[in-house]
Design a protein around this motif. Structure first.
Motif, mmCIF file in Angstrom:
data_model
loop_
_atom_site.group_PDB
_atom_site.id
_atom_site.type_symbol
_atom_site.label_atom_id
_atom_site.label_comp_id
_atom_site.label_asym_id
_atom_site.label_seq_id
_atom_site.Cartn_x
_atom_site.Cartn_y
_atom_site.Cartn_z
ATOM 1 N N VAL A 35 0.852 -1.191 0.000
ATOM 2 C CA VAL A 35 0.000 0.000 0.000
ATOM 3 C C VAL A 35 0.889 1.243 0.000
ATOM 4 O O VAL A 35 2.095 1.165 0.234
ATOM 5 C CB VAL A 35 -0.961 0.004 1.230
ATOM 6 N N GLY A 36 0.263 2.383 -0.246
ATOM 7 C CA GLY A 36 1.015 3.637 -0.255
ATOM 8 C C GLY A 36 0.365 4.612 -1.220
ATOM 9 O O GLY A 36 -0.467 4.229 -2.052
ATOM 10 N N ALA A 37 0.771 5.870 -1.109
ATOM 11 C CA ALA A 37 0.174 6.920 -1.936
ATOM 12 C C ALA A 37 0.475 6.684 -3.414
ATOM 13 O O ALA A 37 1.391 5.927 -3.755
ATOM 14 C CB ALA A 37 0.731 8.278 -1.498
ATOM 15 N N ASN A 38 -0.277 7.342 -4.280
ATOM 16 C CA ASN A 38 0.016 7.303 -5.714
ATOM 17 C C ASN A 38 1.448 7.765 -5.938
ATOM 18 O O ASN A 38 1.901 8.732 -5.321
ATOM 19 C CB ASN A 38 -0.920 8.247 -6.491
ATOM 20 N N GLY A 39 2.146 7.037 -6.787
ATOM 21 C CA GLY A 39 3.498 7.449 -7.146
ATOM 22 C C GLY A 39 4.563 7.035 -6.151
ATOM 23 O O GLY A 39 5.731 7.424 -6.277
ATOM 24 N N SER A 40 4.197 6.222 -5.141
ATOM 25 C CA SER A 40 5.202 5.840 -4.130
ATOM 26 C C SER A 40 6.114 4.701 -4.608
ATOM 27 O O SER A 40 7.062 4.349 -3.906
ATOM 28 C CB SER A 40 4.517 5.476 -2.806
ATOM 29 N N GLY A 41 5.791 4.107 -5.766
ATOM 30 C CA GLY A 41 6.699 3.105 -6.338
ATOM 31 C C GLY A 41 6.185 1.674 -6.299
ATOM 32 O O GLY A 41 6.916 0.740 -6.632
ATOM 33 N N LYS A 42 4.915 1.490 -5.941
ATOM 34 C CA LYS A 42 4.366 0.131 -5.765
ATOM 35 C C LYS A 42 4.436 -0.675 -7.070
ATOM 36 O O LYS A 42 4.958 -1.790 -7.096
ATOM 37 C CB LYS A 42 2.912 0.207 -5.257
ATOM 38 N N THR A 43 3.886 -0.089 -8.142
ATOM 39 C CA THR A 43 3.851 -0.818 -9.422
ATOM 40 C C THR A 43 5.264 -1.030 -9.951
ATOM 41 O O THR A 43 5.601 -2.103 -10.461
ATOM 42 C CB THR A 43 2.993 -0.055 -10.453
ATOM 43 N N THR A 44 6.097 -0.025 -9.808
ATOM 44 C CA THR A 44 7.487 -0.155 -10.268
ATOM 45 C C THR A 44 8.159 -1.326 -9.552
ATOM 46 O O THR A 44 8.876 -2.114 -10.176
ATOM 47 C CB THR A 44 8.259 1.156 -10.001
ATOM 48 N N LEU A 45 7.898 -1.462 -8.263
ATOM 49 C CA LEU A 45 8.503 -2.567 -7.501
ATOM 50 C C LEU A 45 8.027 -3.923 -8.037
ATOM 51 O O LEU A 45 8.844 -4.787 -8.376
ATOM 52 C CB LEU A 45 8.152 -2.433 -6.007
ATOM 53 N N VAL A 46 6.714 -4.102 -8.127
ATOM 54 C CA VAL A 46 6.238 -5.452 -8.482
ATOM 55 C C VAL A 46 6.567 -5.809 -9.930
ATOM 56 O O VAL A 46 6.697 -6.988 -10.251
ATOM 57 C CB VAL A 46 4.723 -5.651 -8.186
ATOM 58 N N LYS A 47 6.714 -4.808 -10.789
ATOM 59 C CA LYS A 47 7.089 -5.116 -12.177
ATOM 60 C C LYS A 47 8.510 -5.676 -12.274
ATOM 61 O O LYS A 47 8.897 -6.213 -13.306
ATOM 62 C CB LYS A 47 6.947 -3.875 -13.064
ATOM 63 N N MET A 209 4.659 1.696 1.251
ATOM 64 C CA MET A 209 5.730 2.382 0.518
ATOM 65 C C MET A 209 5.544 3.891 0.581
ATOM 66 O O MET A 209 4.424 4.403 0.628
ATOM 67 C CB MET A 209 5.754 1.906 -0.928
ATOM 68 N N TYR A 210 6.679 4.566 0.593
ATOM 69 C CA TYR A 210 6.672 6.031 0.655
ATOM 70 C C TYR A 210 7.887 6.539 -0.106
ATOM 71 O O TYR A 210 9.022 6.196 0.244
ATOM 72 C CB TYR A 210 6.719 6.481 2.128
ATOM 73 N N GLN A 211 7.625 7.279 -1.146
ATOM 74 C CA GLN A 211 8.699 7.887 -1.942
ATOM 75 C C GLN A 211 9.806 6.892 -2.305
ATOM 76 O O GLN A 211 10.993 7.145 -2.089
ATOM 77 C CB GLN A 211 9.282 9.097 -1.200
ATOM 78 N N GLY A 212 9.393 5.743 -2.840
ATOM 79 C CA GLY A 212 10.357 4.770 -3.366
ATOM 80 C C GLY A 212 11.071 3.941 -2.330
ATOM 81 O O GLY A 212 12.024 3.233 -2.636
ATOM 82 N N GLN A 213 10.578 4.022 -1.070
ATOM 83 C CA GLN A 213 11.187 3.212 -0.009
ATOM 84 C C GLN A 213 10.105 2.498 0.798
ATOM 85 O O GLN A 213 8.930 2.875 0.714
ATOM 86 C CB GLN A 213 12.009 4.101 0.933
ATOM 87 N N VAL A 214 10.517 1.472 1.546
ATOM 88 C CA VAL A 214 9.569 0.784 2.440
ATOM 89 C C VAL A 214 9.529 1.554 3.755
ATOM 90 O O VAL A 214 10.534 1.662 4.454
ATOM 91 C CB VAL A 214 9.999 -0.678 2.681
ATOM 92 N N LEU A 215 8.345 2.090 4.068
ATOM 93 C CA LEU A 215 8.191 2.897 5.282
ATOM 94 C C LEU A 215 7.800 2.014 6.470
ATOM 95 O O LEU A 215 8.287 2.203 7.578
ATOM 96 C CB LEU A 215 7.113 3.955 5.037
#
Ligand SMILES: Nc1ncnc2c1ncn2[C@@H]1O[C@H](COP(=O)(O)OP(=O)(O)OP(=O)(O)O)[C@@H](O)[C@H]1O
Length: 274
Positions: A35-47, A209-215
């Protein structure tokens, strides 16, 4: 089959630094929500899990495979990926052909393919649409078909990107049941979701996730009590958890049964004090 992400950084060609040093271990047969805000990197990570994206630096292991050593078509044996937008995924002229395509490519025998397709049609309650053209089905149904077409591949790991978007309550319940069934069958299910009730009901672990990191990374109860950090990442805990917090029930609850129990315990404790 375990997933191990080590020091993963990813920068898009545009210069956007989408992932900034991700460390993550996902043991076999996990149910993990991201989970995390839009643009926090979730989709980029799972891809990165199935090789749709390749690390700028860092490594990902899927079982004993380092993803950078394997092609997309090879990684498809281990990781199935259900796109957020089904129209990026569906391209066959019938639902049945759509579900047949994946296992055929993976080299299963015709009996195995038939069995997997039938199971996926049954599980996602799609039998009545088997001969329909996916394009003639509405968006929620196309999402369901896309989900089924990955289930039929029978991979040990399944990644869902926003599965419940646009689904009615009945379909959300069905998708939850499918997640639980896949988990019971020994698979790892990873879902990106903004649907926090769905997350609380069907996942054992929540990664924020938050700004490309795991919060944050923990059980739903551990994560949902971190209200300040969640606020920063624009994630709202489930309503029951917030209500329990307001009532000062002293524990994080995410389902009605636990809420009722916590309330009863609190009342008993109050009576003891009076
Ligand atoms: N194809 C792309 N090219 C350039 N930048 C991209 C691309 N895809 C995503 N980004 C950027 O990378 C960052 C992370 O995006 P990503 O889609 O991974 O986030 P997300 O948490 O999945 O968001 P959402 O909840 O909106 O799907 C964002 O700043 C986004 O704008």
């Amino acid at each position: 089959m375990d997933i191990k992400v080590a020091n993963l950084h990813f920068t898009y060609p545009t210069g956007v630094e989408a992932l900034r040093g991700i460390e993550l271990k996902v043991p076999a047969q996990s149910r993990v929500a991201i989970v995390g805000a839009n643009g926090s990197g979730k989709t980029t990570l799972v891809k990165h899990f199935n090789g749709l994206l390749r690390p700028t630096t860092g490594t990902i292991h899927i079982g004993d495979w380092k993803t950078s050593d394997y092609r997309l078509s090879q990684l498809a044996r281990r990781v199935g990926y259900v796109f957020q937008n089904p129209d990026e995924q569906l391209f066959k002229p019938s639902v049945r052909q759509e579900l047949t395509f994946g296992p055929t490519n993976l080299g299963f025998s015709s009996e195995q393919i038939q069995a997997r397709v039938d199971q996926a049609l049954e599980l996602l309650e799609l039998k009545h649409l088997a001969e329909e053209h996916p394009a003639d089905c509405s968006f929620p149904w196309r999402k369901r078909i896309a989900f089924a077409s990955v289930v039929s591949m029978d991979t040990p790991i399944i990644v869902l990107d926003e599965p419940t978007t646009g689904q009615d309550a009945r379909s959300v319940r069905l998708f939850g049941h499918v997640v639980d069934t896949l988990h019971q069958a020994g698979k790892t299910v990873i879902a990106i979701s903004h649907d926090i009730e769905f997350v609380a009901d069907h996942f054992d672990r929540v990664v924020v996730m938050y700004q490309g990191q795991v919060l944050l990374d923990g059980t739903p109860a551990e994560v949902f009590q971190q209200e300040d950090l969640l606020e920063r990442s624009l994630v709202h805990p489930p309503q029951l958890a917030r209500l329990a917090h307001r009532l000062q029930l002293g524990q994080v609850v995410t389902n009605p049964e636990d809420f009722i129990e916590a309330l009863a315990n609190e009342q008993t404790a109050q009576r003891g004090k009076d």
